[in-house]
Structures are given as C-alpha cells and as structure tokens.
Design a protein around this motif. Structure first.
Motif, PDB file in Angstrom:
ATOM      1  N   GLU A  75      31.211  46.561 -49.183  1.00 44.03           N
ATOM      2  CA  GLU A  75      31.717  47.383 -49.704  1.00 44.03           C
ATOM      3  C   GLU A  75      31.328  47.906 -50.768  1.00 44.03           C
ATOM      4  O   GLU A  75      29.912  47.918 -50.622  1.00 44.03           O
TER       5      GLU A  75
ATOM      6  N   ARG B 246      40.968  41.873 -58.031  1.00 41.65           N
ATOM      7  CA  ARG B 246      42.370  41.671 -56.673  1.00 41.65           C
ATOM      8  C   ARG B 246      42.715  40.112 -56.488  1.00 41.65           C
ATOM      9  O   ARG B 246      43.328  39.213 -56.956  1.00 41.65           O
TER      10      ARG B 246
ATOM     11  N   SER C 258      41.740  40.938 -46.246  1.00 44.05           N
ATOM     12  CA  SER C 258      41.488  42.117 -47.408  1.00 44.05           C
ATOM     13  C   SER C 258      43.117  42.490 -47.341  1.00 44.05           C
ATOM     14  O   SER C 258      43.032  43.575 -48.127  1.00 44.05           O
TER      15      SER C 258
ATOM     16  N   ARG D  33      38.556  48.963 -44.719  1.00 48.61           N
ATOM     17  CA  ARG D  33      37.659  49.370 -46.136  1.00 48.61           C
ATOM     18  C   ARG D  33      36.616  50.157 -45.847  1.00 48.61           C
ATOM     19  O   ARG D  33      35.830  50.725 -46.547  1.00 48.61           O
TER      20      ARG D  33
ATOM     21  N   ILE E   4      44.652  37.878 -49.743  1.00 44.86           N
ATOM     22  CA  ILE E   4      44.710  37.784 -51.019  1.00 44.86           C
ATOM     23  C   ILE E   4      45.648  37.562 -51.597  1.00 44.86           C
ATOM     24  O   ILE E   4      45.136  35.986 -52.956  1.00 44.86           O
TER      25      ILE E   4
ATOM     26  N   GLU F 137      37.135  46.246 -57.777  1.00 50.58           N
ATOM     27  CA  GLU F 137      38.290  46.327 -56.944  1.00 50.58           C
ATOM     28  C   GLU F 137      38.507  45.074 -56.748  1.00 50.58           C
ATOM     29  O   GLU F 137      39.893  44.397 -56.569  1.00 50.58           O
ATOM     30  N   THR F 138      38.075  44.219 -55.595  1.00 51.66           N
ATOM     31  CA  THR F 138      38.496  43.087 -54.607  1.00 51.66           C
ATOM     32  C   THR F 138      38.595  42.045 -55.922  1.00 51.66           C
ATOM     33  O   THR F 138      39.447  40.916 -55.774  1.00 51.66           O
TER      34      THR F 138
ATOM     35  N   GLY G 238      40.573  44.903 -44.021  1.00 55.28           N
ATOM     36  CA  GLY G 238      38.492  44.784 -44.855  1.00 55.28           C
ATOM     37  C   GLY G 238      37.792  45.608 -43.863  1.00 55.28           C
ATOM     38  O   GLY G 238      37.467  46.297 -43.471  1.00 55.28           O
TER      39      GLY G 238
ATOM     40  N   GLN H 255      34.096  49.068 -54.497  1.00 57.26           N
ATOM     41  CA  GLN H 255      35.345  48.632 -53.645  1.00 57.26           C
ATOM     42  C   GLN H 255      34.849  46.906 -53.876  1.00 57.26           C
ATOM     43  O   GLN H 255      36.480  46.657 -53.944  1.00 57.26           O
TER      44      GLN H 255
ATOM     45  N   PHE I  55      33.789  38.622 -48.398  1.00 60.64           N
ATOM     46  CA  PHE I  55      34.220  39.544 -46.928  1.00 60.64           C
ATOM     47  C   PHE I  55      33.263  41.006 -47.593  1.00 60.64           C
ATOM     48  O   PHE I  55      32.028  39.949 -47.371  1.00 60.64           O
TER      49      PHE I  55
END
Length: 367
Positions: A200, A211, A180, A276, A185, A207-208, A273, A204, A197
């Motif tokens: 989350e 990205r 993360s 997060r 990334i 957002e991930t 990660g 979150q 991942f």
C-alpha cells in the motif's frame, strides 16, 4: 520490540507470471526445485507457496522444494474449510519435523465467493473469517497440548483430538494471517503471529499497522509482539530511466495478454485488501516515491500486484521507509520470477539491509 529483517520470495509449480503464459506441465518438479534453490542461493529467508482452487497442492509442492534445499523456510498458504484442523495440524507438524523447523502457515480465509465455491465452500465473508479463527485456535492447541481434548464449536466438532507429532518450532509453527476488513483485523489481533498485507501507500500502511496493533492490544496481547509482512513486485534496472522503461514494457505486455486471462490476480469482490490497492491506483500511476500501481489497476488487484520501480538502491530506500513504520518482513517477487529472484539476492537484499542499517536499524538488519 525489534524484529529481525526477513525476506520472503515466492515459488510456483511451473514457469509463469502475468507477462509469461504458463508453459510446460502443470507440475514441473525440476522447475520447482530450481526455483527454490535460486531463492536459497540468493539469501531469502522463506518462500511462499500459494493456494489456488484449481492449483496443485501447496504443501506437497513445498515438500518437494524442501527436499532440494537445506536452509530456506516455507510460508505455505492454506485455506481453512476443506480439511479438518486435526489433520492440518498433523500435516504441518510433520512437514516441520521433516524439514527441520522450516514450516510456516499462511492462513487464507478467501476473498472470492466464486473461487471458494469451486471447492464446495458456501460460507459468506464474515463466516469464513470466523471459521479461520476457530481453525487457527485449534491448530495451536493441537500443536502444543500433550493430551487429547474434545471440541464443539461453531464450525468444528471432534472428540479426543490429538496430534502425536508436534512441530520442532516452539511454541508452534508461525501463523501468517491477512485481510483488511474490520472482521479480519479484529481476528488478526487474537490469532496472528505475522500480519501480512499487500503493498500500500505509506499513509495506508501506517493506518493498517495502527489498526492491527490496536486490535492486538484489545485482545490483551503485546502490540509490539506482532510482526508485519508487506508484499511488493520490485522492477529493477541499472538506472531509474531503464527501470521505468522496463515497467512500461511489463504493463504493455500484461494488457496484451489480459484477454487470455494469463496469470493470477483477478478481481476479488469481497477482498477489502484488493479495494485498498485499487484506491491507491486511483490516486495515480505512481504514489509516494515509486509505488507503481498500474498492474494492480489492470488486473483487478486480486493479488500482490503493486510494484516498486527504480535502481536497487532506490527501491531499498523505499523499503526502509516501510521498515521505519514497523514492517520487518518483505515478500518480494518479480514479473520474470526466476531471474528476478537471483537479481534481488545480488542487488536488492544487500541494498535494503544497508539502507535500514544506515537509518539506525542495525539490530534488525543484522539478524
């Protein structure tokens, strides 16, 4: 681009979890095959075989599990840095040939310097990810090129590198990749087939995914081509009240056993990660509808430790929320690992397919 819905489980080399102290020999061949067969019977698509700096070899465990199954695929965790990419390419291609297209590699760059040093690795966080990029690029070349080639890079150098054995899968074995941090990334955008991942919050995860897709686009690839795999620990029961009672018993047992360091998932100070997950846990015991964060907080979030608590239908509805964000692969494992795999196959997998289909994800749920 619509990707098929995929379910991944996880097997271990002996019976153990955060609530069950290890028992039996370190390598239990019969348990490995029973565990794999339970996942195959339950309808899982793949099973993860994890990597640890003191654990039995993941590819050999997967090979033994494959010998006792006929259909299920394998997601074999592998850390670059301890064998040459030329050798790893031949090992995984051989595994793919022997199992009939059932290989996938999960590239683990490493989030704990302490654990890395156990195997003699002294690179820092950024260097480990840079090494992973060079390593995976070489794997793909070795799996696809029909002539020997020379290579001189930052981490690897060889002359006449070549793999006579090629994977059955074309163009190559699927590469799962996680991390993360910004550097992770950035690299995922260039080399990952599947970005993996941990579980989350919905915000979150949104957002991930954004990205990672931006990184894929920056690398000149189709942002819709990359797949996303998210990991959860579902806690199921016949009623929501009973499921939460089970979750309460699980966290009580974990806290009772923590002094003995039972199970995996200790803190990894360089893992973004992990941080997060701890950020999610700081927001409360339960986030969104039913994302349960207490286990992540209790064990340091060094592994897949966020749960989803409820009935099979309630958890399936939550998985459908993540699917709507772009997650097409779910890695799910239980705190009672073998028994839960059977329960997931009977209840959660069909409920999730139905929940996604009900929202219009018919093509994904049917494949």
């Amino acid at each position: 681009m619509t990707h098929p819905l995929e379910f991944i489980g996880m097997i271990a080399h002996r019976a153990q979890s955060e609530i069950h102290p290890p028992e039996g020999p370190v390598v239990d061949p019969g348990y490995i095959q029973r565990f794999a067969q339970a996942h195959e019977a339950a309808g899982f698509d793949r099973i993860l075989v994890a990597w640890g700096s003191s654990s039995p070899d993941a590819l050999l465990v997967a090979s033994h599990a494959a010998a006792g199954t006929s259909r299920i695929g394998f997601m074999v965790a592998h850390r670059p840095g301890f064998i040459a990419p030329t050798l790893a390419a031949r090992q995984f291609a051989t595994f793919d040939q022997l199992t009939g297209r059932r290989a996938a590699i999960h590239v683990i760059s490493g989030g704990s310097p302490v654990e890395q040093k156990k195997d003699g690795d002294w690179l820092d966080h950024g260097q480990r990810y840079a090494r992973s990029e060079e390593y995976v690029a070489l794997l793909k070349r070795l799996w696809t090129e029909d002539r020997p080639f020379d290579h001189k890079g930052a981490f690897y150098r060889f002359e006449g590198g070549f793999s006579e054995v090629k994977p059955v899968q074309r163009p190559h074995i699927p590469v799962f990749f996680g991390g993360s941090s910004d550097v992770a990334i950035d690299i995922a955008g260039r080399i990952a087939d599947v970005y993996a991942f941990w579980g989350e919050t919905l915000d979150q995860a949104r957002e991930t995914i954004a990205r990672v897709r931006a990184s894929v686009a920056k690398a000149g690839r189709d942002p819709g081509a990359i797949r996303f795999s998210m990991s959860f620990r579902p806690v199921l029961a016949g009623t929501e009240e009973a499921a939460w009672a089970r979750a309460d018993a699980i966290i009580a047992r974990i806290r009772e056993l923590r002094a003995g360091a039972v199970g995996s998932g200790g803190p990894k100070p360089e893992s973004v990660g992990s941080r997060r997950l701890l950020d999610a846990a700081a927001g409360g015991r339960v986030r969104d509808k039913r994302l349960w964060t207490e286990v992540a907080a209790a064990v340091g979030a060094g592994a897949n430790t966020t749960g989803l608590v409820g009935t099979a239908e309630q958890v399936a509805d939550t998985l459908a929320d993540y699917h709507a964000l772009g997650v097409s692969t779910f890695l799910i494992r239980g705190f009672d690992p073998l028994e839960d795999a059977t329960t997931y196959g009977r209840d959660l997998l069909p409920a999730t397919r139905a929940a996604i289909a009900a929202r219009g994800g018919l093509a994904a749920a049917a494949e």
